[in-house]
Scaffold this motif. Sequence first.
Motif, PDB file in Angstrom:
ATOM      1  N   VAL A 173      10.708 -67.902  68.133  1.00 57.07           N
ATOM      2  CA  VAL A 173      11.151 -66.523  68.144  1.00 57.07           C
ATOM      3  C   VAL A 173      11.228 -65.939  66.666  1.00 57.07           C
ATOM      4  CG1 VAL A 173      12.562 -64.646  68.811  1.00 57.07           C
ATOM      5  CG2 VAL A 173      11.745 -66.374  70.494  1.00 57.07           C
ATOM      6  N   VAL A 174      12.202 -66.559  65.986  1.00 56.42           N
ATOM      7  CA  VAL A 174      12.491 -66.237  64.670  1.00 56.42           C
ATOM      8  C   VAL A 174      11.195 -66.398  63.683  1.00 56.42           C
ATOM      9  CG1 VAL A 174      15.015 -66.852  64.617  1.00 56.42           C
ATOM     10  CG2 VAL A 174      13.364 -68.487  63.794  1.00 56.42           C
ATOM     11  N   PHE A 175      10.579 -67.317  63.964  1.00 57.04           N
ATOM     12  CA  PHE A 175       9.004 -67.427  63.240  1.00 57.04           C
ATOM     13  C   PHE A 175       8.252 -66.027  63.439  1.00 57.04           C
ATOM     14  CE2 PHE A 175       4.615 -68.448  63.571  1.00 57.04           C
ATOM     15  CZ  PHE A 175       4.248 -68.429  62.319  1.00 57.04           C
ATOM     16  N   ILE A 176       8.112 -65.679  64.697  1.00 64.24           N
ATOM     17  CA  ILE A 176       7.274 -64.669  65.131  1.00 64.24           C
ATOM     18  C   ILE A 176       7.827 -63.451  64.302  1.00 64.24           C
ATOM     19  CG2 ILE A 176       6.515 -63.376  66.836  1.00 64.24           C
ATOM     20  CD1 ILE A 176       6.250 -65.626  68.617  1.00 64.24           C
ATOM     21  N   ALA A 177       9.124 -63.209  64.690  1.00 62.94           N
ATOM     22  CA  ALA A 177       9.847 -61.979  63.930  1.00 62.94           C
ATOM     23  C   ALA A 177       9.568 -61.792  62.499  1.00 62.94           C
ATOM     24  CB  ALA A 177      11.343 -61.922  64.276  1.00 62.94           C
ATOM     25  N   GLN A 178      10.264 -62.948  61.666  1.00 63.19           N
ATOM     26  CA  GLN A 178       9.982 -63.047  60.476  1.00 63.19           C
ATOM     27  C   GLN A 178       8.537 -62.721  59.762  1.00 63.19           C
ATOM     28  OE1 GLN A 178      12.121 -63.068  58.049  1.00 63.19           O
ATOM     29  NE2 GLN A 178      10.599 -63.043  56.542  1.00 63.19           N
ATOM     30  N   TYR A 179       7.523 -63.415  60.589  1.00 60.44           N
ATOM     31  CA  TYR A 179       6.140 -63.390  60.250  1.00 60.44           C
ATOM     32  C   TYR A 179       5.758 -61.807  60.101  1.00 60.44           C
ATOM     33  CZ  TYR A 179       1.504 -65.049  59.041  1.00 60.44           C
ATOM     34  OH  TYR A 179       0.188 -65.230  58.497  1.00 60.44           O
ATOM     35  N   ALA A 180       5.916 -61.404  61.603  1.00 67.33           N
ATOM     36  CA  ALA A 180       5.725 -59.734  61.742  1.00 67.33           C
ATOM     37  C   ALA A 180       6.461 -59.091  60.662  1.00 67.33           C
ATOM     38  CB  ALA A 180       6.138 -59.463  63.414  1.00 67.33           C
ATOM     39  N   LEU A 181       7.569 -59.269  60.219  1.00 67.31           N
ATOM     40  CA  LEU A 181       8.256 -58.348  59.216  1.00 67.31           C
ATOM     41  C   LEU A 181       7.822 -58.638  57.967  1.00 67.31           C
ATOM     42  CD1 LEU A 181      10.892 -56.621  59.235  1.00 67.31           C
ATOM     43  CD2 LEU A 181      12.258 -58.557  58.644  1.00 67.31           C
ATOM     44  N   SER A 182       6.931 -59.397  57.610  1.00 67.14           N
ATOM     45  CA  SER A 182       6.354 -59.813  56.210  1.00 67.14           C
ATOM     46  C   SER A 182       5.679 -58.435  55.563  1.00 67.14           C
ATOM     47  CB  SER A 182       5.427 -60.787  56.187  1.00 67.14           C
ATOM     48  OG  SER A 182       5.980 -62.274  56.723  1.00 67.14           O
ATOM     49  N   PRO A 183       4.935 -57.781  56.305  1.00 62.71           N
ATOM     50  CA  PRO A 183       4.339 -56.577  55.565  1.00 62.71           C
ATOM     51  C   PRO A 183       5.363 -55.557  54.912  1.00 62.71           C
ATOM     52  CG  PRO A 183       3.095 -56.924  57.302  1.00 62.71           C
ATOM     53  CD  PRO A 183       4.251 -57.927  57.294  1.00 62.71           C
ATOM     54  N   ALA A 184       6.348 -55.285  55.776  1.00 66.42           N
ATOM     55  CA  ALA A 184       7.409 -54.676  55.472  1.00 66.42           C
ATOM     56  C   ALA A 184       8.185 -54.946  54.223  1.00 66.42           C
ATOM     57  CB  ALA A 184       8.537 -54.432  56.643  1.00 66.42           C
ATOM     58  N   ILE A 185       8.490 -56.055  54.301  1.00 61.87           N
ATOM     59  CA  ILE A 185       9.122 -57.049  53.114  1.00 61.87           C
ATOM     60  C   ILE A 185       8.157 -56.572  51.694  1.00 61.87           C
ATOM     61  CG2 ILE A 185      10.223 -59.048  52.319  1.00 61.87           C
ATOM     62  CD1 ILE A 185      10.918 -59.825  55.127  1.00 61.87           C
ATOM     63  N   HIS A 186       7.053 -56.986  52.030  1.00 64.86           N
ATOM     64  CA  HIS A 186       6.440 -56.511  50.693  1.00 64.86           C
ATOM     65  C   HIS A 186       6.343 -55.207  50.242  1.00 64.86           C
ATOM     66  CE1 HIS A 186       4.733 -60.647  50.287  1.00 64.86           C
ATOM     67  NE2 HIS A 186       4.306 -60.640  51.456  1.00 64.86           N
ATOM     68  N   ALA A 187       6.202 -54.365  51.258  1.00 62.66           N
ATOM     69  CA  ALA A 187       6.242 -52.858  50.847  1.00 62.66           C
ATOM     70  C   ALA A 187       7.479 -52.427  50.293  1.00 62.66           C
ATOM     71  CB  ALA A 187       6.036 -51.949  52.126  1.00 62.66           C
ATOM     72  N   ARG A 188       8.758 -53.086  50.841  1.00 60.44           N
ATOM     73  CA  ARG A 188      10.054 -52.845  50.324  1.00 60.44           C
ATOM     74  C   ARG A 188       9.901 -53.396  48.900  1.00 60.44           C
ATOM     75  NH1 ARG A 188      14.949 -52.330  52.066  1.00 60.44           N
ATOM     76  NH2 ARG A 188      14.009 -50.809  53.538  1.00 60.44           N
ATOM     77  N   SER A 189       9.493 -54.606  48.587  1.00 65.25           N
ATOM     78  CA  SER A 189       9.487 -55.143  47.244  1.00 65.25           C
ATOM     79  C   SER A 189       8.787 -54.516  46.064  1.00 65.25           C
ATOM     80  CB  SER A 189       9.035 -56.798  47.513  1.00 65.25           C
ATOM     81  OG  SER A 189       8.819 -57.545  46.323  1.00 65.25           O
ATOM     82  N   ALA A 190       7.628 -53.930  46.502  1.00 65.06           N
ATOM     83  CA  ALA A 190       6.823 -53.250  45.776  1.00 65.06           C
ATOM     84  C   ALA A 190       7.582 -51.872  45.363  1.00 65.06           C
ATOM     85  CB  ALA A 190       5.313 -52.764  46.195  1.00 65.06           C
ATOM     86  N   GLN A 191       8.247 -51.225  46.274  1.00 62.58           N
ATOM     87  CA  GLN A 191       9.064 -50.213  46.227  1.00 62.58           C
ATOM     88  C   GLN A 191      10.063 -50.207  44.917  1.00 62.58           C
ATOM     89  OE1 GLN A 191      10.332 -48.306  49.670  1.00 62.58           O
ATOM     90  NE2 GLN A 191      11.994 -46.933  48.306  1.00 62.58           N
ATOM     91  N   ASN A 192      10.986 -51.492  45.508  1.00 64.01           N
ATOM     92  CA  ASN A 192      11.866 -51.554  44.686  1.00 64.01           C
ATOM     93  C   ASN A 192      11.522 -51.996  43.086  1.00 64.01           C
ATOM     94  OD1 ASN A 192      13.855 -51.082  46.602  1.00 64.01           O
ATOM     95  ND2 ASN A 192      14.043 -53.238  46.830  1.00 64.01           N
ATOM     96  N   ALA A 193      10.418 -52.950  43.041  1.00 62.34           N
ATOM     97  CA  ALA A 193       9.763 -53.056  41.592  1.00 62.34           C
ATOM     98  C   ALA A 193       9.498 -51.851  40.962  1.00 62.34           C
ATOM     99  CB  ALA A 193       8.680 -54.069  41.834  1.00 62.34           C
ATOM    100  N   ALA A 194       8.799 -50.934  41.513  1.00 67.08           N
ATOM    101  CA  ALA A 194       8.359 -49.682  41.002  1.00 67.08           C
ATOM    102  C   ALA A 194       9.548 -48.667  40.497  1.00 67.08           C
ATOM    103  CB  ALA A 194       7.608 -48.731  41.860  1.00 67.08           C
ATOM    104  N   THR A 195      10.707 -48.825  41.412  1.00 72.79           N
ATOM    105  CA  THR A 195      11.971 -47.824  40.980  1.00 72.79           C
ATOM    106  C   THR A 195      12.489 -48.630  39.659  1.00 72.79           C
ATOM    107  OG1 THR A 195      12.376 -47.461  43.334  1.00 72.79           O
ATOM    108  CG2 THR A 195      13.904 -47.411  41.691  1.00 72.79           C
ATOM    109  N   ALA A 196      12.694 -50.032  39.813  1.00 67.62           N
ATOM    110  CA  ALA A 196      13.309 -50.719  38.825  1.00 67.62           C
ATOM    111  C   ALA A 196      12.634 -50.522  37.335  1.00 67.62           C
ATOM    112  CB  ALA A 196      13.278 -52.260  38.892  1.00 67.62           C
TER     113      ALA A 196
END
Length: 400
Positions: free
Chosen positions: A377-400
Amino acid sequence: MSTVTAPPRTLPRAFWALWVCQLVNRLGSFVQPFLVLYLTQDRHLSAGTAGAVAAAVGAGSVVSQLVGGWLSDRVGRRATMLVCFFGTAAALILLGSARSMPMIWAAAFAVGLLGDLFRPAVQATVADLLQPGERVRAYGLLFWAINLGFSVSTVSAGVLASLGYGLLFWLNAATSVVAGIVIWTMVPESRPKLEEGTTRRPLLPVVLRDRVFLTMALIEVGYATIYFQGYSTLPLAMAHDGLRASWYGTVIALNGIVIVLLQPLLNKWLTRFDRPKLLAVSMLVVGLGFGLGAIVHSVWGYALSVAVWSIGEIGFAAVIGAVFADLAPADLRGGYMGVSGMAFGLGTVIGPLAGPNALQHLGATTTWIGVALLGVVVFIAQYALSPAIHARSAQNAATA
């Protein structure tokens, strides 16, 4: 899995100072493993009271995660770590000399509260000092230092305890002071400065609106629930299979051995992979490793189970800090790390409650299958969340 930018050959001097602090601090972690024995044998408390005092240390530790994160953002990373190490030394000496129960309770809670202030501060400092592509390697090295130091301390503490429990408190306090001196002399303040005319945002309103982060924290609760079966359900299951308690000690020691031996070899290799997806796979490996308990009943079988979930733990520990650092806004990095620490702490409470009760009422096979399914269950949830994490990471990098 996709690759990320390879880390540089060298890490900054301040990082290695933090690494030394982690190692020294864990080398001197003499008190906690022997606290219950000290309270029952030296202070002549009942087993139940001694266990409750140890739980007070744990309660302080859970609160410490949020307090440490808040302080590292508001006061500074360096100041928070100095309060942690020098304050912990004082609290340990107080606990070792306390005679009345109110003083013992207060000192125990203070040891937990002050002792873990450094965790979110250290994680935030690493994120401040290093670029995203460097962080997996750095967090992995810190994790290795913790396990190396703790492995040595648990062995040496048994020898030192025979010379008197008081010595454990003083040596533990001394190593905390040494760690504080290293921070004082070698680690500069790294908290990002705010733009002129802006104020630092309050933590909780931002966190409560951050659905990606809250989902990650919930996933971490699930992972910690799985992980702490190794220290609650596993010894009971081995005893149910007729294995001596000493065999559990041998099997669980394999966890530290695997980490100390394999972490340096795997660390650079782990940096090549997509971080959120590697985190998902690592959680799955840990869940399936525990799930092997459904089909093994010998010492060698349980040793295989521990070896498998220890490999998953290496991946998790190297990546989890980097993933949360990717999610955190720069001005609230310490607070985000503190909340993630509280999420893990919540799992350490749920795990020892759920696993043994399931073992008692449902049996070992059903319990271990349930643990494995939670890993899926945690594998599926974490894998499905990966695109959102990448989007947030890119957003924070651009802000920084």
